[in-house]
Write an enzyme that holds these catalytic residues in place. Structure first.
Site, PDB file in Angstrom:
ATOM      1  N   GLU A  13       0.814  -1.217   0.000  1.00 20.95           N
ATOM      2  CA  GLU A  13       0.000   0.000   0.000  1.00 20.95           C
ATOM      3  C   GLU A  13       0.854   1.277   0.000  1.00 20.95           C
ATOM      4  O   GLU A  13       0.383   2.345   0.373  1.00 20.95           O
ATOM      5  CB  GLU A  13      -0.935  -0.003   1.206  1.00 20.95           C
ATOM      6  CG  GLU A  13      -1.891  -1.186   1.231  1.00 20.95           C
ATOM      7  CD  GLU A  13      -2.761  -1.208   2.468  1.00 20.95           C
ATOM      8  OE1 GLU A  13      -3.735  -0.430   2.515  1.00 20.95           O
ATOM      9  OE2 GLU A  13      -2.472  -1.984   3.398  1.00 20.95           O
ATOM     10  N   SER A 140      -6.310  -2.840   1.669  1.00 19.06           N
ATOM     11  CA  SER A 140      -6.636  -2.344   0.332  1.00 19.06           C
ATOM     12  C   SER A 140      -7.104  -3.443  -0.616  1.00 19.06           C
ATOM     13  O   SER A 140      -6.912  -3.366  -1.826  1.00 19.06           O
ATOM     14  CB  SER A 140      -5.438  -1.614  -0.285  1.00 19.06           C
ATOM     15  OG  SER A 140      -5.247  -0.361   0.321  1.00 19.06           O
ATOM     16  N   TYR A 206      -9.218   2.762  -6.014  1.00 16.61           N
ATOM     17  CA  TYR A 206      -8.260   3.792  -6.407  1.00 16.61           C
ATOM     18  C   TYR A 206      -8.359   4.235  -7.861  1.00 16.61           C
ATOM     19  O   TYR A 206      -7.476   4.920  -8.354  1.00 16.61           O
ATOM     20  CB  TYR A 206      -6.838   3.305  -6.077  1.00 16.61           C
ATOM     21  CG  TYR A 206      -6.688   2.960  -4.617  1.00 16.61           C
ATOM     22  CD1 TYR A 206      -6.847   3.935  -3.632  1.00 16.61           C
ATOM     23  CD2 TYR A 206      -6.437   1.659  -4.208  1.00 16.61           C
ATOM     24  CE1 TYR A 206      -6.740   3.628  -2.289  1.00 16.61           C
ATOM     25  CE2 TYR A 206      -6.324   1.343  -2.854  1.00 16.61           C
ATOM     26  CZ  TYR A 206      -6.478   2.327  -1.909  1.00 16.61           C
ATOM     27  OH  TYR A 206      -6.371   2.027  -0.577  1.00 16.61           O
ATOM     28  N   ARG A 245     -11.814   3.049  10.815  1.00 18.18           N
ATOM     29  CA  ARG A 245     -12.939   2.894   9.892  1.00 18.18           C
ATOM     30  C   ARG A 245     -13.335   1.421   9.885  1.00 18.18           C
ATOM     31  O   ARG A 245     -12.475   0.550   9.738  1.00 18.18           O
ATOM     32  CB  ARG A 245     -12.532   3.325   8.472  1.00 18.18           C
ATOM     33  CG  ARG A 245     -13.723   3.632   7.565  1.00 18.18           C
ATOM     34  CD  ARG A 245     -13.283   3.773   6.118  1.00 18.18           C
ATOM     35  NE  ARG A 245     -12.988   2.483   5.537  1.00 18.18           N
ATOM     36  CZ  ARG A 245     -11.856   2.196   4.864  1.00 18.18           C
ATOM     37  NH1 ARG A 245     -10.923   3.109   4.700  1.00 18.18           N
ATOM     38  NH2 ARG A 245     -11.661   0.988   4.367  1.00 18.18           N
ATOM     39  N   ASP A 247     -15.451  -1.577   8.169  1.00 18.21           N
ATOM     40  CA  ASP A 247     -16.096  -1.977   6.919  1.00 18.21           C
ATOM     41  C   ASP A 247     -17.106  -3.076   7.187  1.00 18.21           C
ATOM     42  O   ASP A 247     -16.819  -4.035   7.930  1.00 18.21           O
ATOM     43  CB  ASP A 247     -15.043  -2.448   5.908  1.00 18.21           C
ATOM     44  CG  ASP A 247     -14.097  -1.332   5.502  1.00 18.21           C
ATOM     45  OD1 ASP A 247     -14.489  -0.154   5.630  1.00 18.21           O
ATOM     46  OD2 ASP A 247     -12.977  -1.629   5.045  1.00 18.21           O
ATOM     47  N   GLU A 259     -13.856  -5.905   8.509  1.00 21.54           N
ATOM     48  CA  GLU A 259     -12.574  -5.616   9.142  1.00 21.54           C
ATOM     49  C   GLU A 259     -12.579  -4.215   9.728  1.00 21.54           C
ATOM     50  O   GLU A 259     -13.471  -3.409   9.456  1.00 21.54           O
ATOM     51  CB  GLU A 259     -11.423  -5.774   8.148  1.00 21.54           C
ATOM     52  CG  GLU A 259     -11.508  -4.900   6.921  1.00 21.54           C
ATOM     53  CD  GLU A 259     -10.368  -5.210   5.950  1.00 21.54           C
ATOM     54  OE1 GLU A 259      -9.414  -4.418   5.920  1.00 21.54           O
ATOM     55  OE2 GLU A 259     -10.429  -6.225   5.237  1.00 21.54           O
ATOM     56  N   ASN A 261     -10.099  -0.872  10.108  1.00 18.86           N
ATOM     57  CA  ASN A 261      -8.901  -0.206   9.591  1.00 18.86           C
ATOM     58  C   ASN A 261      -8.456   0.864  10.576  1.00 18.86           C
ATOM     59  O   ASN A 261      -9.136   1.878  10.750  1.00 18.86           O
ATOM     60  CB  ASN A 261      -9.202   0.440   8.235  1.00 18.86           C
ATOM     61  CG  ASN A 261      -9.651  -0.578   7.208  1.00 18.86           C
ATOM     62  OD1 ASN A 261      -8.847  -1.252   6.607  1.00 18.86           O
ATOM     63  ND2 ASN A 261     -10.964  -0.697   7.026  1.00 18.86           N
ATOM     64  N   GLY A 265      -7.384   5.434   4.788  1.00  9.58           N
ATOM     65  CA  GLY A 265      -6.920   6.455   3.853  1.00  9.58           C
ATOM     66  C   GLY A 265      -7.313   7.844   4.323  1.00  9.58           C
ATOM     67  O   GLY A 265      -8.413   8.048   4.832  1.00  9.58           O
TER      68      GLY A 265
END
Length: 295
Positions: A13, A140, A206, A245, A247, A259, A261, A265
């Site tokens: 990443e 990612s 992305y 964050r 998900d 998961e 994070n 980002g």
């Protein structure tokens, strides 16, 4: 106060981290006079640059690898340097998908059925199909593949185990892909992630225009509240207290946690800043909040 934004690293990443580092540096420079960006190659290079620059605060903008798995956090703790984000224990847990899901299961927080895969033969014990197979310690959506049956799953496992170890196999869920940002004890609005096709993989994350982000989420208020509650419970279950964050996939109105994070980002267009902006928190204010929390 000297603030070092550390980015780069040697994980898969790296490019995402460089973008995060640049965005965070530009935002913090608007609020603080002594901010600098340190681009590093690997862990030793990172530590050397931090020690040479002697910052008061390190803003960790590394994704994956030593920057997100707790190694850097543990080193900064020993050096008595303050930093943004979760500490060693929470970072280490969140980066280990199997450990995270085991804790979620212990707390009765919905998560898909799962199994750790250390060798191709471990596929024999899976009795839930279709499955999603991915590296246990990557982010990612790197290395994510799907299998409809045992034969396909074994082939996927053999291929992925050449570069990643261990793997985690999860029952494939079908439903809305959602994400929930949390800052301290503040739960941000839910974002509905709608890839133009397929699932929310590296390409859709992305590539400009490949995914639609819907906020407000258009969920019924009762379901939105439930999603936020489940996300917050997951965040607290592994001990998070800074920002993260979560998900989620919403299947049959049940929010299943995928998961957590701990270093999401952080560009102006990333998901956590999008959710913060929907709550009236600008990107500049968000970065400043995280620095103040580190203090």
């Amino acid at each position: 106060m000297k603030i070092a934004v550390i980015c780069g690293g040697n994980s898969s990443e790296r490019e995402v981290s460089l973008k995060t580092g640049e965005a965070v540096y530009n935002a913090l420079a608007a609020s603080y006079s002594d901010v600098y960006c340190l681009e590093c190659k690997d862990e030793s290079d990172c530590i050397e640059k931090i020690m040479n620059s002697k910052p008061n605060i390190v803003f960790i903008a590394l994704h994956g690898g030593f920057g997100e798995n707790g190694q850097l956090q543990a080193t900064l703790d020993m050096l008595k340097i303050k930093y943004t984000g979760c500490g060693f224990a929470q970072s280490s847990l969140a980066m280990d998908k199997f450990a995270t899901k085991s804790i979620l299961k212990a707390f009765n927080i919905p998560t898909a059925m799962f199994k750790l895969i250390k060798k191709p033969e471990d596929i024999e014990d899976i009795d839930f199909y279709p499955v999603c197979i991915k590296p246990n310690n990557e982010g990612s959506s790197v290395g994510v593949e799907f299998a409809e049956n045992k034969k396909e799953a074994k082939a996927v496992a053999e291929k992925l185990l050449k570069n990643h170890h261990p793997l985690i196999a999860e029952k494939k869920l079908s439903g809305k892909e959602l994400t929930v940002g949390i800052i301290g004890d503040t739960v941000l609005p839910v974002i509905w992630i709608k890839p133009k096709n397929g699932f929310y993989d590296y390409h859709h994350k992305y590539t400009k225009g490949a995914t639609e982000y819907i906020i407000p989420s258009q969920l019924p208020q009762k379901i939105e509240n439930l999603v936020q509650t489940i996300a917050y419970n997951a965040y607290k279950a592994i001990g998070c207290n800074s920002y993260a964050r979560v998900d989620i996939i919403l299947e049959n109105n049940i929010p299943y946690v995928l998961e957590i994070n701990t270093i999401p980002g952080m560009t102006q267009t990333s998901l956590l800043p999008k959710a913060a902006l929907a709550k009236g928190i600008s990107f500049e204010k968000l970065t400043k909040m995280l620095v103040e929390a580190a203090c």
